[in-house]
Design a protein around this motif. Structure first.
Motif, PDB file in Angstrom:
ATOM      1  N   THR A 148     -22.985  34.677  26.023  1.00  0.00           N
ATOM      2  CA  THR A 148     -22.280  33.388  26.088  1.00  0.00           C
ATOM      3  C   THR A 148     -22.372  32.796  27.484  1.00  0.00           C
ATOM      4  O   THR A 148     -22.537  31.573  27.654  1.00  0.00           O
ATOM      5  CB  THR A 148     -20.799  33.583  25.695  1.00  0.00           C
ATOM      6  OG1 THR A 148     -20.748  34.165  24.376  1.00  0.00           O
ATOM      7  CG2 THR A 148     -20.064  32.262  25.686  1.00  0.00           C
ATOM      8  N   GLN A 149     -22.260  33.628  28.504  1.00  0.00           N
ATOM      9  CA  GLN A 149     -22.374  33.133  29.878  1.00  0.00           C
ATOM     10  C   GLN A 149     -23.781  32.555  30.121  1.00  0.00           C
ATOM     11  O   GLN A 149     -23.936  31.548  30.835  1.00  0.00           O
ATOM     12  CB  GLN A 149     -22.058  34.262  30.864  1.00  0.00           C
ATOM     13  CG  GLN A 149     -20.591  34.655  30.918  1.00  0.00           C
ATOM     14  CD  GLN A 149     -20.354  35.858  31.827  1.00  0.00           C
ATOM     15  OE1 GLN A 149     -21.267  36.645  32.061  1.00  0.00           O
ATOM     16  NE2 GLN A 149     -19.125  35.965  32.317  1.00  0.00           N
ATOM     17  N   ALA A 152     -23.946  29.184  28.497  1.00  0.00           N
ATOM     18  CA  ALA A 152     -23.139  28.215  29.240  1.00  0.00           C
ATOM     19  C   ALA A 152     -23.892  27.722  30.459  1.00  0.00           C
ATOM     20  O   ALA A 152     -23.763  26.552  30.861  1.00  0.00           O
ATOM     21  CB  ALA A 152     -21.803  28.837  29.652  1.00  0.00           C
ATOM     22  N   ASN A 153     -24.715  28.552  31.053  1.00  0.00           N
ATOM     23  CA  ASN A 153     -25.474  28.127  32.223  1.00  0.00           C
ATOM     24  C   ASN A 153     -26.521  27.078  31.854  1.00  0.00           C
ATOM     25  O   ASN A 153     -26.928  26.262  32.693  1.00  0.00           O
ATOM     26  CB  ASN A 153     -26.152  29.336  32.880  1.00  0.00           C
ATOM     27  CG  ASN A 153     -25.147  30.294  33.516  1.00  0.00           C
ATOM     28  OD1 ASN A 153     -24.042  29.862  33.894  1.00  0.00           O
ATOM     29  ND2 ASN A 153     -25.507  31.569  33.637  1.00  0.00           N
ATOM     30  N   ASN A 155     -25.981  24.900  29.485  1.00  0.00           N
ATOM     31  CA  ASN A 155     -25.186  23.838  28.854  1.00  0.00           C
ATOM     32  C   ASN A 155     -25.360  23.804  27.341  1.00  0.00           C
ATOM     33  O   ASN A 155     -25.257  22.767  26.704  1.00  0.00           O
ATOM     34  CB  ASN A 155     -25.551  22.448  29.438  1.00  0.00           C
ATOM     35  CG  ASN A 155     -25.208  22.350  30.914  1.00  0.00           C
ATOM     36  OD1 ASN A 155     -24.188  22.889  31.356  1.00  0.00           O
ATOM     37  ND2 ASN A 155     -26.057  21.702  31.679  1.00  0.00           N
ATOM     38  N   ALA A 158     -19.976  25.345  25.089  1.00  0.00           N
ATOM     39  CA  ALA A 158     -18.899  24.808  25.918  1.00  0.00           C
ATOM     40  C   ALA A 158     -18.268  25.920  26.760  1.00  0.00           C
ATOM     41  O   ALA A 158     -18.403  27.112  26.478  1.00  0.00           O
ATOM     42  CB  ALA A 158     -17.846  24.154  25.027  1.00  0.00           C
ATOM     43  N   THR A 159     -17.568  25.466  27.756  1.00  0.00           N
ATOM     44  CA  THR A 159     -16.888  26.423  28.653  1.00  0.00           C
ATOM     45  C   THR A 159     -15.836  27.217  27.900  1.00  0.00           C
ATOM     46  O   THR A 159     -15.569  28.382  28.217  1.00  0.00           O
ATOM     47  CB  THR A 159     -16.239  25.668  29.826  1.00  0.00           C
ATOM     48  OG1 THR A 159     -17.232  24.860  30.482  1.00  0.00           O
ATOM     49  CG2 THR A 159     -15.627  26.626  30.823  1.00  0.00           C
ATOM     50  N   THR A 160     -15.227  26.630  26.885  1.00  0.00           N
ATOM     51  CA  THR A 160     -14.183  27.326  26.130  1.00  0.00           C
ATOM     52  C   THR A 160     -14.735  28.553  25.412  1.00  0.00           C
ATOM     53  O   THR A 160     -14.021  29.544  25.218  1.00  0.00           O
ATOM     54  CB  THR A 160     -13.549  26.375  25.107  1.00  0.00           C
ATOM     55  OG1 THR A 160     -14.591  25.820  24.267  1.00  0.00           O
ATOM     56  CG2 THR A 160     -12.804  25.247  25.797  1.00  0.00           C
ATOM     57  N   VAL A 162     -17.025  30.537  26.597  1.00  0.00           N
ATOM     58  CA  VAL A 162     -17.096  31.603  27.614  1.00  0.00           C
ATOM     59  C   VAL A 162     -15.725  32.233  27.808  1.00  0.00           C
ATOM     60  O   VAL A 162     -15.582  33.457  27.930  1.00  0.00           O
ATOM     61  CB  VAL A 162     -17.639  31.040  28.937  1.00  0.00           C
ATOM     62  CG1 VAL A 162     -17.633  32.132  30.017  1.00  0.00           C
ATOM     63  CG2 VAL A 162     -19.037  30.485  28.757  1.00  0.00           C
ATOM     64  N   THR A 163     -14.722  31.379  27.827  1.00  0.00           N
ATOM     65  CA  THR A 163     -13.355  31.897  28.012  1.00  0.00           C
ATOM     66  C   THR A 163     -12.966  32.800  26.856  1.00  0.00           C
ATOM     67  O   THR A 163     -12.373  33.879  27.055  1.00  0.00           O
ATOM     68  CB  THR A 163     -12.361  30.730  28.122  1.00  0.00           C
ATOM     69  OG1 THR A 163     -12.742  29.890  29.225  1.00  0.00           O
ATOM     70  CG2 THR A 163     -10.962  31.236  28.323  1.00  0.00           C
TER      71      THR A 163
END
Length: 385
Positions: A148-149, A152-153, A155, A158-160, A162-163
């Motif tokens: 997931t990270q 996210a890099n 794009n 979404a950032t959510t 990753v969280t």
């Protein structure tokens, strides 16, 4: 009538044969008409012996023959002996941290183990399965988070996302740690280096957290607890040397030091608890042994006189000291009686001569004749061992 005759004969014999009898009667105002008065003592240098030309009995300055012994010094309260019980420097009881069936015991009695060595294990099939499942879940959560990270890099997500992946991984990691702790509680290890005691349970038995499995004692040093009278309390401090002997090991001596001193006197026994530490590298001493502990002190020093020299009066005990040909009375308070002498509190110095024979006929300042023994001179006192 016969009694009067016997008394008269005894009195006459006393007057005739006891030296100084007429002087004694004269001191009470009784003068016998048939007895010649006592002669005056000879003047110094006259060449005439005291008591007249014939040196008769009962001269006023008649000297007493005496025998003397020297004053010696002795010490008391130099050694204190007490009985104590030895304990291991460190001792632990091994018990299961949780309940379960005992699967195996990996040590035997008398074996030396190091800190961290495994002692026994409980059955842990269920706990092992739980741990393996937690490990798989943690690995999967870790891989998901890493993927997931990466997205996210670029794009892509979404950032959510990753969280959420991070939270899932953290939860899986906590579950893994919990499973690891639970599995670890099925294994019993030694917290110290020492010797294993008797094994009290066998594999297959169900044990609980209160069931002792065995004991481990670190006997590289032995602690000895003992009690001393309160009068010795000021003389004992940390690191005071001690000597120890074991009843089970006759002829052997062990040395150590005071490790701890209690902060208060026991009001019931009026004693102070002391703990000494004895190095035991060769393992000769065992925990639980009965030990005799000895401590040395400077002690108290007193003059010692021959027991025959002690006399008593209304003022207390005293001795006669031979000084320049005369008897001198010296008060002597008895401190302790021993088989070879009496320790006294008196104005006496080592080597001084104390009269031991002829003491019943003495008076303070009376001239005496020394038959044998030291004369108390400085030279003789100095040459005494």
């Amino acid at each position: 009538m016969a009694s009067l005759v016997i008394l008269a004969a005894a009195a006459a014999a006393w007057i005739v044969f006891v030296p100084g009898a007429t002087l004694t009667l004269a001191s009470y105002g009784i003068t016998l008409p048939f007895v010649a008065p006592a002669a005056e003592p000879a003047s110094p240098g006259s060449g005439r012996p005291a008591g007249g030309a014939g040196g008769g009995r009962g001269g006023a300055n008649r000297q007493t023959n005496v025998v003397t012994t020297p004053v010696t010094m002795a010490s008391i309260n130099t050694t204190l002996t007490a009985i104590g019980e030895g304990t291991a420097a460190r001792s632990v009881t091994i018990a299961a941290p949780t309940g379960g069936n005992l699967a195996e015991v990996l040590v035997r009695p008398g074996q030396t183990v190091a800190a961290g060595d495994t002692i026994a294990r409980l059955e842990s099939d269920n706990e092992q399965i739980t741990y393996d499942g937690a490990k798989l879940a943690a690995d999967d959560a870790s891989a998901t988070l890493e993927r997931t990270q990466g997205l996210a890099n670029s794009n892509t997500v979404a950032t959510t996302a990753v969280t959420a992946a991070q939270l899932a991984y953290d939860k899986a990691a906590l579950d893994l740690r919990n499973a690891e702790v639970t599995l670890g509680r099925r294994t019993m290890t030694s917290p110290i280096t020492g010797t294993v005691g008797l094994i009290k349970v066998t594999p297959g038995n169900y044990v609980t957290a209160q069931t002792p499995l065995t004991t481990i004692d670190d006997t590289s040093a032995i602690l000895v607890d003992f009690w001393v009278p309160e009068r010795y309390a000021p003389a004992i401090s940390l690191d005071t040397p001690v000597s120890v002997s074991a009843i089970a090991l006759p002829g052997k001596k062990f040395t150590g030091k005071v490790r701890a001193v209690d902060s208060r006197i026991d009001p019931a026994s009026r004693t102070l608890q002391i703990q000494a530490e004895i190095p035991n590298a060769d393992g000769a001493l065992r925990a639980g042994m009965s030990l005799s502990v000895a401590l040395n002190f400077p002690g108290e020093h007193y003059p010692t006189v021959n027991p025959l020299a002690i006399l008593w009066s209304t003022d207390g005990s005293y001795v006669w000291k031979f000084v320049d040909g005369k008897a001198k009375r010296v008060p002597a308070e008895i401190v302790q009686r021993n088989s070879d002498g009496v320790l006294v509190r008196a104005d006496l110095a080592p080597g001084e001569a104390i009269i031991t024979e002829g003491i019943l006929q003495l008076s303070d300042g009376a001239a005496v004749t020394l038959l044998s023994g030291p004369d108390g001179s400085t030279d003789q006192a100095a040459t005494k061992p």
